[in-house]
Design a protein around this motif. Sequence first.
Motif, mmCIF file in Angstrom:
data_model
loop_
_atom_site.group_PDB
_atom_site.id
_atom_site.type_symbol
_atom_site.label_atom_id
_atom_site.label_comp_id
_atom_site.label_asym_id
_atom_site.label_seq_id
_atom_site.Cartn_x
_atom_site.Cartn_y
_atom_site.Cartn_z
ATOM 1 N N ILE A 1 44.620 46.026 37.136
ATOM 2 C CA ILE A 1 44.440 46.080 35.677
ATOM 3 C C ILE A 1 43.233 45.252 35.264
ATOM 4 N N ASP A 2 43.130 44.028 35.789
ATOM 5 C CA ASP A 2 42.021 43.142 35.418
ATOM 6 C C ASP A 2 40.681 43.619 35.966
ATOM 7 N N ALA A 3 40.714 44.417 37.020
ATOM 8 C CA ALA A 3 39.467 44.945 37.600
ATOM 9 C C ALA A 3 38.991 46.206 36.883
ATOM 10 N N GLY A 4 39.788 46.712 35.935
ATOM 11 C CA GLY A 4 39.370 47.868 35.155
ATOM 12 C C GLY A 4 40.117 49.143 35.447
ATOM 13 N N TYR B 1 37.972 42.907 41.604
ATOM 14 C CA TYR B 1 38.206 41.942 40.527
ATOM 15 C C TYR B 1 36.995 41.029 40.349
ATOM 16 N N TYR B 2 36.490 40.457 41.449
ATOM 17 C CA TYR B 2 35.359 39.525 41.333
ATOM 18 C C TYR B 2 34.065 40.261 41.004
ATOM 19 N N ASN B 3 33.963 41.501 41.429
ATOM 20 C CA ASN B 3 32.785 42.274 41.057
ATOM 21 C C ASN B 3 32.785 42.556 39.547
ATOM 22 N N ALA B 4 33.970 42.855 39.003
ATOM 23 C CA ALA B 4 34.073 43.072 37.560
ATOM 24 C C ALA B 4 33.869 41.767 36.791
ATOM 25 N N LYS B 5 34.341 40.683 37.362
ATOM 26 C CA LYS B 5 34.171 39.372 36.731
ATOM 27 C C LYS B 5 32.706 38.947 36.727
ATOM 28 N N GLY B 6 31.950 39.427 37.737
ATOM 29 C CA GLY B 6 30.522 39.125 37.798
ATOM 30 C C GLY B 6 30.183 37.833 38.489
ATOM 31 N N LEU C 1 27.224 42.779 54.351
ATOM 32 C CA LEU C 1 27.520 43.640 53.217
ATOM 33 C C LEU C 1 27.086 42.974 51.912
ATOM 34 N N GLU C 2 26.784 43.812 50.952
ATOM 35 C CA GLU C 2 26.356 43.318 49.651
ATOM 36 C C GLU C 2 27.489 42.555 48.978
ATOM 37 N N PRO C 3 27.231 41.343 48.486
ATOM 38 C CA PRO C 3 28.303 40.563 47.838
ATOM 39 C C PRO C 3 28.683 41.157 46.493
ATOM 40 N N ALA C 4 29.733 40.622 45.920
ATOM 41 C CA ALA C 4 30.115 41.024 44.566
ATOM 42 C C ALA C 4 29.036 40.574 43.586
ATOM 43 N N SER C 5 29.077 41.143 42.404
ATOM 44 C CA SER C 5 28.085 40.820 41.373
ATOM 45 C C SER C 5 28.013 39.314 41.126
ATOM 46 N N MET C 6 26.792 38.839 40.847
ATOM 47 C CA MET C 6 26.582 37.409 40.580
ATOM 48 C C MET C 6 26.064 37.166 39.164
ATOM 49 N N GLU C 7 26.059 38.175 38.325
ATOM 50 C CA GLU C 7 25.352 38.063 37.042
ATOM 51 C C GLU C 7 26.013 37.096 36.058
#
Length: 609
Positions: free
Chosen positions: A204-207, A298-303, A469-475
């Motif tokens: 749910i939290d990841a979208g 989840y962490y990719n959505a969190k950025g 592998l490419e990490p989760a988003s860091m923005e």
Amino acid sequence: MTFLKWEDYAIIAVAVIMSLGVGLYVSLKGRKHKTTSEYLLGSGQMTAIPVAISLVVSYESGIAMLGVPAEVYMYGMQWYWSNIGFFFADLLNRHLLVPTLKRLEVTSIFEYLELRFKSHGIRMFATVLSILSGLNYLGTVLFVPAATLEEVAGIPDWVSIVGVMVVVVIYTYIGGFQAVVWSDVIQAILMYVGISILLIKGTIDAGGVAATWTSFNDKGRMNLFNFDPDPTLRQSFWSLVVGSTISGLGVPLAQVAFLRIKATPTVKSAKRMYLYTAFAFLITNLISAAEGVVLFAYYNAKGCDPLESKEVDNPNQLIANMVVAIFKNTPCLPGLYLAAIFSASLSTMSSTLNGLSTLFWEDIVKPHTKSMSNRKSTIITQLSVLVFGAIGVVIAFLVSGIEDPIVQIFPTTSSCLKGAITGIFLLGLFCPRANSLGAIVSGCMSCALVGWLSIGRYVNGVSSVNTKLEPASMENCIFPNVSLITNTNMSSYIISTSNMSTFASSQPPDITTSSGPEGVNIFYAISYKWLRTIGILTVLIAGSLISRLRKPDAVDKSLTVPVGDLLCSCIPKSFRRKYCCGSQYHSSTQDDISLDDIQLDHVKTSNGQ
């Protein structure tokens, strides 16, 4: 950090009290008629389902709840191929090994080695290796709940390590095997409930489901099809499927599994139990891998990737860090998930302790002492539980300093032991010409070879070749007190303020592969998934050849497995007997034959009737 509330601690306490309650109930119920054998093996009349559940959670512990998600987060879904290999091995084990093991009239599986090779030395050699491996596993699993509590509640790891071990020692000590099995059932329920709530809330939290899958796939983590045969690759189809199939042949040859095979009343029920276990392993690990998918999404959505931002130093704490974030404002659910982790770890540790105490009594004490009363022998067995528990605590402290995913730590550190043990058993079961000389020499060779590879890996700091592998988003990452930094390779920059710096823009780094090892480091870089297989094959090949240096001993056919007859029945019998370990023993295997009939059969065979 302390984010747990009183209701969370209450739920954890209830889970612990339930485990202790089962141990106390079983102890009081069977106090009047419990012998040492009943303490170690139970009644031998347990039904297939609870025993199968117990066997699953004996292996799928907190490692499945924390280590597997960390593995999938860092290295992708490729790891799941190993479960396909283990499933193939389980089907072979059910057909080839379980009937023979069930018919053995022994309490410790290592008694088989003395009967088969007519050597007490081989039995002792394998027993010592197994105890060392069991203690290593015990300490590794004990580290799991400690790492979690340190992350979510700020409780020092030493407090958690000692506290958890005290609990598991108590109910293993007072209840014996049946307490362990029924506690495992309760703990399995809690484990699956905990995983379920994390999957639901995390998704749910990841979208949502679609966003979760898209995020995971777009970052290159559905990396299932790598058929490169290079053995220095950390993981490939071959090391995961072929390596796991060969390694998986050793699962029923561990004391923990052997006790559960013996706990069922007939060969038919033992095979049914093992089939349930095979499918349960496959499903449980799939659910655990799904945790890793949700964790990454989840962490990719969190950025903000917690490993890249140094929010988390040890990958085994990733799930705990996520629990802090998604359940912080949800009453009771943090405690329920932590109770699930505790339950998963408790079940594995109790099973391991019970197996170790059985080995200690049956293989170390009993053969070397005079006959003693049941009361005295049971006390000695119970005291061994206390000693092994204390040693497990020490090993847990050592494991806590290793930063690899926990699913890699145990295979790497134990392969020199487990490979030799499995190889010796398979040599005796599958190779009728094998003798004690071949078994002991090849076992030592296996320990030395794989031990050199494993120790050299850590001492020299060598890693297997691995695709980054490419990490989760860091923005959206926040970094305290960081000055302006530019990075031309990532085309990113950090904007500094008085107390924080934030990534304003970021492009994903290129996916690269680490450079390959050179010289002797090539050997140290061999995938951890190949290590146990190397140990097993070393024993089988070297043991078969060395055994030919001496005239073959007469072997009781009931102690071998006619592989040719069971797998290659279409091949002529004369060829099977000579080249495929075939024999006429068990030409008709009656799965529903009773133990009394088996024992009578064995007596008749021994008398030449």
